[in-house]
Each structure stands twice: as structure tokens, then as C-alpha cells.
Enzyme design. Structure first.
Site, mmCIF file in Angstrom:
data_model
loop_
_atom_site.group_PDB
_atom_site.id
_atom_site.type_symbol
_atom_site.label_atom_id
_atom_site.label_comp_id
_atom_site.label_asym_id
_atom_site.label_seq_id
_atom_site.Cartn_x
_atom_site.Cartn_y
_atom_site.Cartn_z
ATOM 1 N N ARG A 54 -7.366 9.231 22.766
ATOM 2 C CA ARG A 54 -8.757 8.766 22.740
ATOM 3 C C ARG A 54 -9.092 8.052 24.058
ATOM 4 O O ARG A 54 -8.390 7.119 24.473
ATOM 5 C CB ARG A 54 -8.940 7.793 21.575
ATOM 6 C CG ARG A 54 -10.313 7.190 21.466
ATOM 7 C CD ARG A 54 -11.320 8.194 20.970
ATOM 8 N NE ARG A 54 -12.621 7.593 20.750
ATOM 9 C CZ ARG A 54 -13.711 8.301 20.479
ATOM 10 N NH1 ARG A 54 -13.641 9.621 20.380
ATOM 11 N NH2 ARG A 54 -14.868 7.698 20.295
ATOM 12 N N GLU A 63 5.835 -5.644 -8.352
ATOM 13 C CA GLU A 63 7.176 -6.266 -8.411
ATOM 14 C C GLU A 63 7.153 -7.718 -7.927
ATOM 15 O O GLU A 63 8.098 -8.207 -7.323
ATOM 16 C CB GLU A 63 8.220 -5.419 -7.651
ATOM 17 C CG GLU A 63 8.381 -4.048 -8.310
ATOM 18 C CD GLU A 63 9.660 -3.315 -7.988
ATOM 19 O OE1 GLU A 63 10.606 -3.960 -7.520
ATOM 20 O OE2 GLU A 63 9.701 -2.098 -8.226
HETATM 21 C C1 LIG Z 1 0.008 -0.060 -8.782
HETATM 22 C C2 LIG Z 1 0.767 -1.038 -9.633
HETATM 23 C C3 LIG Z 1 1.930 -0.642 -10.270
HETATM 24 C C4 LIG Z 1 2.630 -1.530 -11.106
HETATM 25 N N1 LIG Z 1 3.740 -1.084 -11.757
HETATM 26 C C5 LIG Z 1 4.339 -1.898 -12.676
HETATM 27 C C6 LIG Z 1 5.432 -1.423 -13.471
HETATM 28 O O1 LIG Z 1 5.897 -0.276 -13.303
HETATM 29 N N2 LIG Z 1 5.945 -2.244 -14.419
HETATM 30 C C7 LIG Z 1 5.478 -3.506 -14.631
HETATM 31 O O2 LIG Z 1 5.989 -4.205 -15.494
HETATM 32 N N3 LIG Z 1 4.451 -3.992 -13.865
HETATM 33 C C8 LIG Z 1 3.868 -3.217 -12.917
HETATM 34 N N4 LIG Z 1 2.815 -3.697 -12.156
HETATM 35 C C9 LIG Z 1 2.306 -5.022 -12.422
HETATM 36 C C10 LIG Z 1 2.572 -6.033 -11.328
HETATM 37 O O3 LIG Z 1 3.935 -6.392 -11.301
HETATM 38 C C11 LIG Z 1 1.642 -7.229 -11.602
HETATM 39 O O4 LIG Z 1 0.314 -6.783 -11.354
HETATM 40 C C12 LIG Z 1 1.963 -8.435 -10.752
HETATM 41 O O5 LIG Z 1 3.205 -8.980 -11.133
HETATM 42 C C13 LIG Z 1 0.875 -9.520 -10.847
HETATM 43 O O6 LIG Z 1 0.561 -9.800 -12.167
HETATM 44 P P1 LIG Z 1 -1.002 -9.832 -12.634
HETATM 45 O O7 LIG Z 1 -1.615 -8.544 -12.184
HETATM 46 O O8 LIG Z 1 -1.050 -10.163 -14.058
HETATM 47 O O9 LIG Z 1 -1.653 -10.968 -11.777
HETATM 48 P P2 LIG Z 1 -1.657 -12.617 -12.147
HETATM 49 O O10 LIG Z 1 -0.314 -12.944 -12.611
HETATM 50 O O11 LIG Z 1 -2.799 -12.763 -13.111
HETATM 51 O O12 LIG Z 1 -1.986 -13.218 -10.779
HETATM 52 C C14 LIG Z 1 -3.325 -13.312 -10.234
HETATM 53 C C15 LIG Z 1 -3.223 -14.068 -8.907
HETATM 54 O O13 LIG Z 1 -2.757 -15.410 -9.145
HETATM 55 C C16 LIG Z 1 -1.594 -15.650 -8.348
HETATM 56 N N5 LIG Z 1 -0.695 -16.529 -9.072
HETATM 57 C C17 LIG Z 1 -0.229 -16.379 -10.343
HETATM 58 N N6 LIG Z 1 0.595 -17.377 -10.655
HETATM 59 C C18 LIG Z 1 0.690 -18.185 -9.561
HETATM 60 C C19 LIG Z 1 1.398 -19.359 -9.256
HETATM 61 N N7 LIG Z 1 2.242 -19.942 -10.128
HETATM 62 N N8 LIG Z 1 1.221 -19.922 -8.028
HETATM 63 C C20 LIG Z 1 0.396 -19.345 -7.105
HETATM 64 N N9 LIG Z 1 -0.291 -18.217 -7.342
HETATM 65 C C21 LIG Z 1 -0.148 -17.638 -8.559
HETATM 66 C C22 LIG Z 1 -0.993 -14.283 -8.114
HETATM 67 O O14 LIG Z 1 -0.110 -14.277 -7.003
HETATM 68 C C23 LIG Z 1 -2.234 -13.453 -7.914
HETATM 69 O O15 LIG Z 1 -2.693 -13.629 -6.610
HETATM 70 C C24 LIG Z 1 2.139 -2.839 -11.282
HETATM 71 C C25 LIG Z 1 0.984 -3.248 -10.608
HETATM 72 C C26 LIG Z 1 0.303 -2.381 -9.801
HETATM 73 C C27 LIG Z 1 -0.958 -2.838 -9.101
#
Ligand SMILES: Cc1cc2nc3c(=O)[nH]c(=O)nc-3n(C[C@H](O)[C@H](O)[C@H](O)COP(=O)(O)OP(=O)(O)OC[C@H]3O[C@@H](n4cnc5c(N)ncnc54)[C@H](O)[C@@H]3O)c2cc1C
Length: 378
Positions: A267, A362
Site C-alpha cells: 500500500r 476459560e
Molecule cells: C465463545 C465462548 C465459548 C465458551 N465456551 C465455554 C465452554 O466450552 N464451557 C464453559 O463452561 N464455558 C464456556 N464459556 C464461558 C466463559 O468461560 C465465561 O463466559 C467466562 O468465564 C465469564 O463468565 P460470564 O460470561 O458469566 O461473565 P461474568 O462472570 O458475569 O463476568 C462479567 C464481567 O465481570 C468481571 N468480573 C466477574 N467477577 C469479577 C471479580 N471477582 N473481580 C473483577 N471482575 C470480575 C468479569 O471479568 C467480566 O468482565 C464460553 C464463553 C464464550 C464467549
């Protein structure tokens, strides 16, 4: 830890790179658009020995080391992060079974999964319990000589297609994390309903869905690991899983760097290739330096596992740093491509969307920092 790959590790890298370039990369953009599930690619990976590769040959695996596994995850993600995520999720379930399964459980499940005859998934997260996994509501109560499971899982990778699930459930709600157990649940057990694939921002060809367990009877011999030790066993499996997600992140970042360096040479602006502008050179240099650092952190954790050491802190560091490097690298890749980076045809916007999952799946980046700090402050 050696800084250099052994001849065997180099061979594995060459083999997986060739496969990824030839079979995975060409269809990755299309799968991202359609969300089409790559059954055939998973079967091919299995036939080449890349599924469950760290499992011992006696249990159906290739007996490979964790550094080799990290190399495979990086190379796959360099071509298609969605496929790599599915291999990583399967690996998490396989590792959990391999670490804590009885010889009979391993015999019944691992060879079929590793050979690609059955797909597996690891289901811990629930609608109300992700980071705070110990708050799960799925219950397992004794029922004669077995267990009755009720609850709902969400965000399960391979959830709509898996044949076998490693399911975490509470066997004693009051004891929270000390009252969680793991179970091997088959898709055909009455009461198991696999959800529909969820629509995602990135890694769109990777299947993600919910799983409902409605009075699912699980035989006693499908309790995985000891009763009430499922939480700790899951954390052990995650310690290894995070090496895979770290490597996946390195693969995305490496792809971002390569495509950006190539584009920057082609580019032209202001009468010369943008690669000759110092801002762009600085971006490329930062990307390359951070990627090397991330790869070294991932390989350190893998190498420590290969010498039998636990890596709670090191795996979390590798995943945390590599995920954030992948996000920065993908961001820079879009920037270097200017307006074209924002368009689908160059594929860098896909890297940007795909990279984001690494800071969530994870264990989020926030949770990784908590894990590292906890280990530091012990
Ligand atoms: C594409 C994809 C694939 C996945 N595959 C799997 C799978 O195969 N098996 C499985 O079991 N799970 C799976 N997950 C789930 C994933 O592990 C969770 O989404 C992740 O652990 C976060 O949990 P939550 O989404 O409930 O967010 P929450 O726990 O609700 O967190 C929301 C926000 O608050 C923050 N937070 C929470 N607690 C604290 C704390 N104590 N201090 C500071 N910040 C905090 C988090 O970091 C985040 O920013 C998958 C997720 C995605 C997006």
C-alpha cells in the site's frame, strides 16, 4: 526450558502448518460468514492425531508433550481461530477425563473422541454462574445406584453437536466449591437437550450453545473424579486449557502481523509504501515483540507442565498476556489496513472479532489477574 523446538516439535509444527494452510485457511472466511460447522476438518485433525494429542498412546492419544500441543493450537488459530477454539474446548474435556477418569471411563470415552468418532464438550458455565463458577445451580442428587441431574448450562463450546459432556454439578449446595462434582453425560441420556447454536461476534464457526438437563439419570460409574472434588479438578484441567487459549491468541496475533507486514509493503501513500512510514514500522515492531513475549510465556507454561510442574500462575499469565497481545495486534492490523481493514474482504476485521474471545473464555482477563495475584500473595 529450551528456547528452541526439538526436531520432533519442528516436525509437528511443519505438519500442522501445512495442513492449516492447505485445508483450514482457504474456507475460514466463508465459515465465519455462514457459521457452518467444520465436521470434516475436525475428523481430519483427529485422523492426523491432533485431537487429544497429549493423551498416552495406551488411552488412544499420541503421547505428545504440551509444547507440541501449544504449537498445534497456534498454527490452527493462525489459519482459523474458530476451529482452534473447538480443538481447545475438546482438549479441556479430554484433559479432565484423562486426569481424573477411571481406567474404565478412559477406555469407554477417550479412544472414540480422539479418533473423531464422537465429539465432546466441557460444561461448567451457567446463565447465573461464569466467573463465579461455584455459584452454579445445576444439582446432582443420589438416585438409587446413580445420580439425577437437573440444571442448565450455557456458552458450551460444541454444545449443540457434542456426543459426550463433562458436566459440573453441585452435589452439596451449602458447601459451594467444596460440594461440586463432575459427571460424564451422554447426549442420548433421557432428559438431555442440546440447544441451538448461539450467534456470536467472532469465532462464528465454533459451535456454542446451551444444554438443558431435565431429570437426567447418570449411572454411578459416570461420576468423574471423586465426589465433591469436581471444582478443584476442573481448575486443574483449566490450568492446561489456558495454555491452549494462550497459544490460540498467539496464532491470531501472528496472523495479524503477517497480513499487516505484507499489506504495508504494497500500500502506497505520499509516494512510498506505508511500510516506510515510521509510525507503521513502530506498529509492526511492537506487534512482533509482544507476540514473541506471549509465545515465550505460553511455551514456558507448557514446558513446565511437561516436567510435571503445576502452572496455575504461569498458565494464567500466559493466557492473560497473550489474549491482550492478540487484541492489540488485531487492532493494529485493522489500523494498518485503514478503511480496507474495516471491510470483510481483507479478513483483518475477523481477526479483531475473533481475538476478543481470548479475554473471556476459560476465565476472563480480570479473573486471570485475580488468579495470578492470589498465587503471588500466598
Ligand atoms: C465463545 C465462548 C465459548 C465458551 N465456551 C465455554 C465452554 O466450552 N464451557 C464453559 O463452561 N464455558 C464456556 N464459556 C464461558 C466463559 O468461560 C465465561 O463466559 C467466562 O468465564 C465469564 O463468565 P460470564 O460470561 O458469566 O461473565 P461474568 O462472570 O458475569 O463476568 C462479567 C464481567 O465481570 C468481571 N468480573 C466477574 N467477577 C469479577 C471479580 N471477582 N473481580 C473483577 N471482575 C470480575 C468479569 O471479568 C467480566 O468482565 C464460553 C464463553 C464464550 C464467549
Amino acid at each position: 526450558m529450551s528456547m528452541f523446538l526439538t526436531p520432533e516439535q519442528q516436525q509437528i509444527r511443519d505438519a500442522i502448518r501445512a495442513f492449516a494452510e492447505e485445508r483450514v485457511k482457504p474456507g475460514a472466511a466463508q465459515r465465519d460468514v455462514t457459521g457452518e460447522f467444520p465436521f470434516e476438518l475436525l475428523r481430519e485433525l483427529a485422523s492426523l492425531g491432533f485431537i487429544g494429542m497429549t493423551v498416552a498412546p495406551d488411552d488412544g492419544g499420541a503421547g505428545a508433550d504440551w509444547v507440541s500441543y501449544a504449537i498445534v493450537m497456534e498454527e490452527l488459530a493462525r489459519a482459523d481461530a474458530a476451529l482452534a477454539l473447538m480443538v481447545g474446548a475438546m482438549s479441556l474435556a479430554i484433559t479432565h477425563i484423562n486426569l481424573y477418569g477411571t481406567p474404565e471411563q478412559k477406555r469407554r470415552y477417550l479412544p472414540d473422541i480422539i479418533a473423531g468418532r464422537r465429539l465432546c464438550a466441557w460444561a461448567f458455565t451457567e446463565p447465573g454462574a461464569g466467573s463465579d463458577a461455584a455459584a452454579l445451580r445445576t444439582r446432582a442428587v443420589r438416585d438409587g445406584d446413580g445420580w439425577l441431574l437437573n440444571g442448565e448450562k450455557t456458552f458450551t463450546t460444541l454444545g449443540s453437536v457434542a456426543d459426550v459432556f463433562v458436566v459440573m454439578a453441585s452435589t452439596n449446595l451449602a458447601k459451594r466449591r467444596h460440594g461440586i462434582s463432575a459427571f460424564l453425560v451422554e447426549k442420548d441420556f433421557p432428559g438431555v437437550t442440546r440447544g441451538k447454536p448461539m450467534h456470536k461476534m467472532g469465532v462464528r464457526a465454533s459451535d456454542t450453545s446451551g444444554v438443558v438437563l431435565d431429570n437426567v439419570r447418570v449411572p454411578a460409574y459416570n461420576l468423574l473424579g471423586k465426589e465433591d472434588e469436581g471444582y478443584w479438578n476442573a481448575l486443574h484441567a483449566l490450568e492446561l486449557g489456558r495454555i491452549g487459549i494462550g497459544a490460540l491468541a498467539v496464532g491470531i496475533a501472528q496472523a495479524a502481523l503477517e497480513v499487516s507486514a505484507s499489506y504495508a509493503k504494497q500500500r502506497h501513500t505520499f509516494g512510498k509504501p506505508i511500510a516506510e512510514h515510521q509510525f507503521i514500522q513502530g506498529y509492526l515492531a511492537d506487534m512482533a515483540t509482544e507476540i514473541d513475549a506471549a509465545r515465550l510465556l505460553v511455551r514456558r507454561a507448557a514446558a513446565m507442565q511437561d516436567t510435571g510442574q503445576r502452572t496455575r500462575k504461569e498458565s494464567a499469565m500466559a493466557k492473560l498476556f497473550a489474549s491482550e497481545v492478540a487484541l492489540r495486534a488485531a487492532d493494529k492490523a485493522v489500523q494498518i489496513h485503514g478503511g480496507y481493514g474495516y471491510m470483510q474482504e481483507f479478513g483483518v476485521e475477523r481477526l479483531y472479532r475473533d481475538a476478543k474471545v481470548c479475554t473471556i473464555g476459560e476465565g476472563t482477563s480480570e479473573v486471570m489477574r485475580l488468579v495470578i495475584a492470589k498465587e503471588l500473595l500466598k
